[in-house]
Design a protein around this motif. Structure first.
Motif, mmCIF file in Angstrom:
data_model
loop_
_atom_site.group_PDB
_atom_site.id
_atom_site.type_symbol
_atom_site.label_atom_id
_atom_site.label_comp_id
_atom_site.label_asym_id
_atom_site.label_seq_id
_atom_site.Cartn_x
_atom_site.Cartn_y
_atom_site.Cartn_z
ATOM 1 N N ILE A 17 -10.707 9.700 -0.729
ATOM 2 C CA ILE A 17 -11.314 9.161 -1.950
ATOM 3 C C ILE A 17 -10.711 7.823 -2.348
ATOM 4 O O ILE A 17 -11.279 7.085 -3.137
ATOM 5 N N GLY A 18 -9.552 7.477 -1.776
ATOM 6 C CA GLY A 18 -8.947 6.194 -2.134
ATOM 7 C C GLY A 18 -7.609 6.003 -1.474
ATOM 8 O O GLY A 18 -7.266 6.659 -0.494
ATOM 9 N N GLY A 19 -6.830 5.083 -2.021
ATOM 10 C CA GLY A 19 -5.519 4.810 -1.458
ATOM 11 C C GLY A 19 -4.787 3.742 -2.241
ATOM 12 O O GLY A 19 -5.305 3.193 -3.216
ATOM 13 N N GLY A 20 -3.574 3.476 -1.801
ATOM 14 C CA GLY A 20 -2.744 2.465 -2.451
ATOM 15 C C GLY A 20 -2.170 1.487 -1.446
ATOM 16 O O GLY A 20 -2.106 1.767 -0.243
ATOM 17 N N ARG A 21 -1.772 0.327 -1.938
ATOM 18 C CA ARG A 21 -1.134 -0.704 -1.111
ATOM 19 C C ARG A 21 0.072 -1.249 -1.856
ATOM 20 O O ARG A 21 0.096 -1.280 -3.087
ATOM 21 N N LEU A 22 1.068 -1.684 -1.107
ATOM 22 C CA LEU A 22 2.249 -2.280 -1.717
ATOM 23 C C LEU A 22 2.482 -3.645 -1.108
ATOM 24 O O LEU A 22 2.504 -3.804 0.118
ATOM 25 N N GLY A 23 2.672 -4.632 -1.974
ATOM 26 C CA GLY A 23 2.953 -5.988 -1.529
ATOM 27 C C GLY A 23 4.247 -6.496 -2.133
ATOM 28 O O GLY A 23 4.679 -6.044 -3.191
ATOM 29 N N TRP A 24 4.880 -7.470 -1.462
ATOM 30 C CA TRP A 24 6.131 -8.070 -1.924
ATOM 31 C C TRP A 24 6.206 -9.478 -1.370
ATOM 32 O O TRP A 24 5.455 -9.841 -0.452
ATOM 33 N N PRO A 25 7.092 -10.325 -1.884
ATOM 34 C CA PRO A 25 7.192 -11.695 -1.373
ATOM 35 C C PRO A 25 7.531 -11.699 0.113
ATOM 36 O O PRO A 25 8.483 -11.049 0.540
ATOM 37 N N THR A 26 6.770 -12.419 0.898
ATOM 38 C CA THR A 26 6.952 -12.399 2.351
ATOM 39 C C THR A 26 8.265 -13.027 2.789
ATOM 40 O O THR A 26 8.743 -12.739 3.890
ATOM 41 N N ASP A 27 8.856 -13.852 1.929
ATOM 42 C CA ASP A 27 10.110 -14.517 2.308
ATOM 43 C C ASP A 27 11.340 -13.789 1.782
ATOM 44 O O ASP A 27 12.452 -14.313 1.865
ATOM 45 N N CYS A 28 11.165 -12.592 1.246
ATOM 46 C CA CYS A 28 12.297 -11.854 0.695
ATOM 47 C C CYS A 28 12.974 -11.031 1.791
ATOM 48 O O CYS A 28 12.336 -10.166 2.403
ATOM 49 N N PRO A 29 14.272 -11.250 2.042
ATOM 50 C CA PRO A 29 14.992 -10.442 3.038
ATOM 51 C C PRO A 29 15.142 -8.996 2.563
ATOM 52 O O PRO A 29 15.071 -8.707 1.361
ATOM 53 N N GLU A 30 15.361 -8.108 3.515
ATOM 54 C CA GLU A 30 15.494 -6.685 3.207
ATOM 55 C C GLU A 30 16.672 -6.399 2.287
ATOM 56 O O GLU A 30 16.646 -5.443 1.512
ATOM 57 N N ASN A 31 17.706 -7.223 2.341
ATOM 58 C CA ASN A 31 18.912 -6.951 1.563
ATOM 59 C C ASN A 31 18.989 -7.728 0.261
ATOM 60 O O ASN A 31 20.057 -7.854 -0.340
ATOM 61 N N GLN A 32 17.860 -8.271 -0.197
ATOM 62 C CA GLN A 32 17.812 -8.972 -1.471
ATOM 63 C C GLN A 32 16.789 -8.327 -2.398
ATOM 64 O O GLN A 32 15.836 -7.689 -1.949
ATOM 65 N N VAL A 33 16.995 -8.500 -3.692
ATOM 66 C CA VAL A 33 16.078 -7.944 -4.691
ATOM 67 C C VAL A 33 14.836 -8.825 -4.767
ATOM 68 O O VAL A 33 14.950 -10.035 -5.034
ATOM 69 N N PRO A 34 13.657 -8.288 -4.527
ATOM 70 C CA PRO A 34 12.439 -9.109 -4.620
ATOM 71 C C PRO A 34 12.121 -9.466 -6.067
ATOM 72 O O PRO A 34 12.418 -8.698 -6.992
ATOM 73 N N ASP A 35 11.535 -10.627 -6.260
ATOM 74 C CA ASP A 35 11.152 -11.043 -7.613
ATOM 75 C C ASP A 35 10.080 -10.127 -8.183
ATOM 76 O O ASP A 35 9.980 -9.969 -9.405
ATOM 77 N N TRP A 36 9.276 -9.549 -7.285
ATOM 78 C CA TRP A 36 8.192 -8.685 -7.744
ATOM 79 C C TRP A 36 7.724 -7.774 -6.615
ATOM 80 O O TRP A 36 7.970 -8.037 -5.443
ATOM 81 N N LEU A 37 7.073 -6.706 -6.999
ATOM 82 C CA LEU A 37 6.271 -5.878 -6.113
ATOM 83 C C LEU A 37 4.894 -5.775 -6.735
ATOM 84 O O LEU A 37 4.743 -5.875 -7.957
ATOM 85 N N VAL A 38 3.880 -5.569 -5.925
ATOM 86 C CA VAL A 38 2.529 -5.320 -6.441
ATOM 87 C C VAL A 38 1.993 -4.050 -5.795
ATOM 88 O O VAL A 38 1.979 -3.931 -4.564
ATOM 89 N N PHE A 39 1.573 -3.115 -6.641
ATOM 90 C CA PHE A 39 0.905 -1.918 -6.148
ATOM 91 C C PHE A 39 -0.577 -2.056 -6.444
ATOM 92 O O PHE A 39 -0.975 -2.252 -7.596
ATOM 93 N N GLY A 40 -1.386 -1.973 -5.396
ATOM 94 C CA GLY A 40 -2.834 -2.037 -5.558
ATOM 95 C C GLY A 40 -3.462 -0.695 -5.258
ATOM 96 O O GLY A 40 -3.030 0.019 -4.346
ATOM 97 N N ALA A 41 -4.475 -0.327 -6.016
ATOM 98 C CA ALA A 41 -5.112 0.979 -5.856
ATOM 99 C C ALA A 41 -6.624 0.848 -5.812
ATOM 100 O O ALA A 41 -7.203 -0.043 -6.449
ATOM 101 N N MET A 42 -7.238 1.740 -5.040
ATOM 102 C CA MET A 42 -8.691 1.894 -5.033
ATOM 103 C C MET A 42 -9.018 3.377 -5.060
ATOM 104 O O MET A 42 -8.396 4.163 -4.338
ATOM 105 N N VAL A 43 -9.981 3.747 -5.889
ATOM 106 C CA VAL A 43 -10.537 5.099 -5.901
ATOM 107 C C VAL A 43 -12.047 4.952 -5.887
ATOM 108 O O VAL A 43 -12.612 4.204 -6.697
ATOM 109 N N ARG A 44 -12.718 5.649 -4.972
ATOM 110 C CA ARG A 44 -14.164 5.510 -4.856
ATOM 111 C C ARG A 44 -14.848 6.219 -6.023
ATOM 112 O O ARG A 44 -14.710 7.427 -6.209
ATOM 113 N N ALA A 45 -15.577 5.469 -6.819
ATOM 114 C CA ALA A 45 -16.298 6.043 -7.950
ATOM 115 C C ALA A 45 -17.557 6.762 -7.486
ATOM 116 O O ALA A 45 -17.915 7.816 -8.010
#
Length: 247
Positions: free
Chosen positions: A112-140
């Motif tokens: 019925i749907g799903g989620g996605r997670l995005g983060w700054p592409t230049d952020c190393p694994e051992n650093q705190v990212p400035d942001w994360l984005v969670f995107g969602a879709m649910v089929r109406a």
């Protein structure tokens, strides 16, 4: 009782969001996930981007983690829990809302749907990212009769009567805030355990989540480790041609 369509006025009224949230709306052709990432650094935490689509409930929210990227990705489980809880609140009784690794949402075993997670592409694994984005879709709505071989379902066809996009978004935000509160009190492991409770079960397989979000599957044949980062990159539930969950 016959399933009714998703309310039409959901595209004319706006969600009433919890304090601290801000709303950005896009036209039907917009991309909530991409737009939220584009404005995340400037817009800041709790910015919610909503696309006014009739067939899909599509939105994305900006998060500001306080952990390094390798650990911050566990927020994916937190947000997926909120999405599932929001759907379950409005669903007909005794119909399971479950997950498929790592980001698909099923209702009564139909996608019925799903989620996605995005983060700054230049952020190393051992650093705190400035942001994360969670995107969602649910089929109406599938907008078509069920066809042989179809595995996708829609809210309208599955009995979500008198439920619209705004209801789902408002509920998601409330559950997200509750999840963040639990995260602060209990840590990320609690969010991962809650996600595991909804993971579609495989007979004879026991699952666990590593501190970096990877999935561990243990059976009589041994142990398999699945990378969360690699799995999130695939977005297997999304039909990229239609821009909607796969049917």
């Amino acid at each position: 009782m016959a399933a009714g369509p998703v309310r039409q006025n959901d595209l004319r009224r706006e969600p009433v969001l919890p304090p601290g949230f801000s709303l950005v709306t896009l036209r039907e052709s917009g991309d909530a996930f991409a737009h939220a990432q584009a404005i995340a650094a400037e817009a800041g935490a709790a910015t919610l981007v909503w696309v006014r689509r009739f067939d899909i409930v599509e939105f994305a929210v900006v998060l500001e983690p306080d952990a390094i990227l390798a650990e911050a990705r566990l927020a994916h489980y937190l947000a997926m829990n909120a999405l599932a809880d929001a759907l379950a609140v409005h669903s007909p009784p005794e119909r399971p809302v479950l997950f498929r690794w790592p980001d698909a949402l099923t209702y009564d075993l139909g996608l019925i749907g799903g989620g996605r997670l995005g983060w700054p592409t230049d952020c190393p694994e051992n650093q705190v990212p400035d942001w994360l984005v969670f995107g969602a879709m649910v089929r109406a709505t599938t907008m078509s009769p069920f066809e042989l071989g179809q595995t996708g379902v829609g809210m309208a066809e599955e009995g979500f009567e008198e439920v619209d996009a705004v209801d789902l978004i408002e509920s998601f935000c409330r559950h997200l805030m509750l999840g963040v509160s639990h995260w602060q009190d209990e840590g990320a492991k609690a969010a991962a355990r809650r996600w595991l409770d909804r993971l579609e079960k495989v007979v004879g397989v026991r699952h666990g989540i590593e501190p970096n979000g990877d999935l561990i599957a243990t059976s009589q044949f041994g142990t398999e480790r699945r990378s969360l980062t690699e799995a999130l990159a695939k977005v297997d539930w999304l039909d990229r041609d239609s821009g909607a969950p796969k049917l």
